[in-house]
Design a protein around this motif. Structure first.
Motif, mmCIF file in Angstrom:
data_model
loop_
_atom_site.group_PDB
_atom_site.id
_atom_site.type_symbol
_atom_site.label_atom_id
_atom_site.label_comp_id
_atom_site.label_asym_id
_atom_site.label_seq_id
_atom_site.Cartn_x
_atom_site.Cartn_y
_atom_site.Cartn_z
ATOM 1 N N PRO A 242 0.784 -1.233 0.000
ATOM 2 C CA PRO A 242 0.000 0.000 0.000
ATOM 3 C C PRO A 242 0.817 1.284 0.000
ATOM 4 O O PRO A 242 0.247 2.353 0.116
ATOM 5 C CB PRO A 242 -0.807 -0.117 1.298
ATOM 6 C CG PRO A 242 0.067 -0.901 2.200
ATOM 7 C CD PRO A 242 0.781 -1.891 1.306
ATOM 8 N N TYR A 243 2.141 1.210 -0.119
ATOM 9 C CA TYR A 243 2.935 2.434 -0.154
ATOM 10 C C TYR A 243 2.557 3.261 -1.372
ATOM 11 O O TYR A 243 2.350 2.737 -2.456
ATOM 12 C CB TYR A 243 4.431 2.134 -0.217
ATOM 13 C CG TYR A 243 5.010 1.614 1.063
ATOM 14 C CD1 TYR A 243 4.666 2.168 2.285
ATOM 15 C CD2 TYR A 243 5.913 0.580 1.065
ATOM 16 C CE1 TYR A 243 5.203 1.707 3.465
ATOM 17 C CE2 TYR A 243 6.463 0.102 2.237
ATOM 18 C CZ TYR A 243 6.105 0.671 3.427
ATOM 19 O OH TYR A 243 6.630 0.215 4.593
ATOM 20 N N GLY A 244 2.495 4.552 -1.185
ATOM 21 C CA GLY A 244 2.286 5.446 -2.312
ATOM 22 C C GLY A 244 0.852 5.580 -2.768
ATOM 23 O O GLY A 244 0.606 6.018 -3.875
ATOM 24 N N MET A 245 -0.103 5.230 -1.936
ATOM 25 C CA MET A 245 -1.499 5.379 -2.347
ATOM 26 C C MET A 245 -1.925 6.841 -2.287
ATOM 27 O O MET A 245 -2.713 7.284 -3.072
ATOM 28 C CB MET A 245 -2.421 4.523 -1.473
ATOM 29 C CG MET A 245 -2.201 3.024 -1.630
ATOM 30 S SD MET A 245 -2.644 2.400 -3.275
ATOM 31 C CE MET A 245 -1.030 2.068 -3.938
ATOM 32 N N HIS A 246 -1.441 7.616 -1.312
ATOM 33 C CA HIS A 246 -1.542 9.075 -1.227
ATOM 34 C C HIS A 246 -2.916 9.660 -1.011
ATOM 35 O O HIS A 246 -3.031 10.844 -0.794
ATOM 36 C CB HIS A 246 -0.916 9.740 -2.459
ATOM 37 C CG HIS A 246 0.475 9.288 -2.700
ATOM 38 N ND1 HIS A 246 1.484 9.459 -1.783
ATOM 39 C CD2 HIS A 246 1.022 8.628 -3.727
ATOM 40 C CE1 HIS A 246 2.591 8.939 -2.255
ATOM 41 N NE2 HIS A 246 2.336 8.423 -3.421
ATOM 42 N N ALA B 30 1.443 6.460 15.112
ATOM 43 C CA ALA B 30 1.684 6.850 13.718
ATOM 44 C C ALA B 30 1.584 8.366 13.608
ATOM 45 O O ALA B 30 0.564 8.945 13.941
ATOM 46 C CB ALA B 30 0.676 6.185 12.792
ATOM 47 N N SER B 31 2.657 8.998 13.165
ATOM 48 C CA SER B 31 2.624 10.447 13.074
ATOM 49 C C SER B 31 2.991 10.969 11.688
ATOM 50 O O SER B 31 2.793 12.133 11.417
ATOM 51 C CB SER B 31 3.565 11.062 14.119
ATOM 52 O OG SER B 31 4.876 10.599 13.914
ATOM 53 N N PHE B 32 3.550 10.146 10.835
ATOM 54 C CA PHE B 32 3.921 10.613 9.515
ATOM 55 C C PHE B 32 3.265 9.782 8.410
ATOM 56 O O PHE B 32 2.309 10.223 7.814
ATOM 57 C CB PHE B 32 5.443 10.612 9.329
ATOM 58 C CG PHE B 32 6.134 11.699 10.088
ATOM 59 C CD1 PHE B 32 5.931 13.031 9.771
ATOM 60 C CD2 PHE B 32 6.976 11.410 11.135
ATOM 61 C CE1 PHE B 32 6.560 14.045 10.466
ATOM 62 C CE2 PHE B 32 7.613 12.410 11.830
ATOM 63 C CZ PHE B 32 7.400 13.728 11.495
ATOM 64 N N HIS B 33 3.740 8.589 8.160
ATOM 65 C CA HIS B 33 3.291 7.801 7.013
ATOM 66 C C HIS B 33 2.387 6.658 7.459
ATOM 67 O O HIS B 33 2.849 5.605 7.852
ATOM 68 C CB HIS B 33 4.490 7.251 6.241
ATOM 69 C CG HIS B 33 5.395 8.326 5.766
ATOM 70 N ND1 HIS B 33 5.063 9.130 4.709
ATOM 71 C CD2 HIS B 33 6.583 8.770 6.223
ATOM 72 C CE1 HIS B 33 6.028 10.014 4.527
ATOM 73 N NE2 HIS B 33 6.962 9.819 5.439
ATOM 74 N N VAL B 34 1.099 6.897 7.359
ATOM 75 C CA VAL B 34 0.151 5.892 7.818
ATOM 76 C C VAL B 34 0.254 4.613 6.993
ATOM 77 O O VAL B 34 0.068 3.524 7.511
ATOM 78 C CB VAL B 34 -1.291 6.455 7.833
ATOM 79 C CG1 VAL B 34 -1.809 6.675 6.422
ATOM 80 C CG2 VAL B 34 -2.204 5.549 8.619
ATOM 81 N N ASP B 35 0.608 4.713 5.714
ATOM 82 C CA ASP B 35 0.708 3.503 4.901
ATOM 83 C C ASP B 35 1.835 2.590 5.396
ATOM 84 O O ASP B 35 1.699 1.375 5.434
ATOM 85 C CB ASP B 35 0.861 3.815 3.404
ATOM 86 C CG ASP B 35 1.960 4.814 3.087
ATOM 87 O OD1 ASP B 35 2.652 5.281 4.015
ATOM 88 O OD2 ASP B 35 2.123 5.135 1.908
ATOM 89 N N ALA B 36 2.942 3.188 5.834
ATOM 90 C CA ALA B 36 4.062 2.396 6.330
ATOM 91 C C ALA B 36 3.731 1.727 7.658
ATOM 92 O O ALA B 36 4.147 0.609 7.920
ATOM 93 C CB ALA B 36 5.300 3.269 6.485
#
Length: 153
Positions: free
Chosen positions: A12-16, A35-41
């Motif tokens: 799911p990386y890069g779904m944006h 989670a504070s930055f990249h929820v996908d990660a």
């Protein structure tokens, strides 16, 4: 004509762009409270979450402008641009400059940013130096650093 399809993404990386149901948002907050930055990660790999993607993408990464703290100026880049995923536009420079953790608190105003690239560099240098010096202490400290950062992120 191209029709939209909904599918489970391999990564799911890069779904944006995200759409969350109230129940899904509550589940995401419960499973990933830090989670504070990249929820996908953070969310990737959590089997309790149902992650779906839409094709074609509703948002695309360009790296022309960002609010996550990553360096986007060409003069600031050391490495050549390498697009790892042409479908989402995910590139190596963006991944390495993406923030992991903001440090400093009130004393430093939270201005110290640990990025993916800086963290990998610290880990790599620690492993190389521990190998060259044959130092179990430096090796242990490097592993401790990795464990602490992983737990904090």
């Amino acid at each position: 004509p191209q029709y939209a399809s909904i599918h489970v993404p391999m990564c799911p990386y890069g779904m944006h762009a995200y759409v969350l149901s109230p129940r899904g948002a509550a589940k995401l907050l419960a499973l990933c409270p830090r989670a504070s930055f990249h929820v996908d990660a953070v969310a990737w790999g959590r089997r309790e979450l149902i992650i779906l993607a839409v094709h074609p993408l509703v948002a695309r990464q360009t790296n022309l402008d960002t609010t996550i703290g990553a360096s986007v100026n060409a003069k600031d880049r050391i490495l050549p641009r390498f697009v790892a995923d042409t479908y989402t536009g995910f590139d190596l420079i963006w991944a390495l400059s993406a923030p992991l953790l903001r440090l400093g608190g009130p004393l430093l105003g939270g201005r110290l940013m640990l990025t993916n690239g800086r963290s990998l560099a610290i880990m790599g240098i620690g492993l190389v130096v521990s190998g060259i010096l044959r130092s179990k202490l430096i090796f242990s400290a490097t592993l401790l650093y990795v464990a602490v950062i992983t737990a904090m992120v």
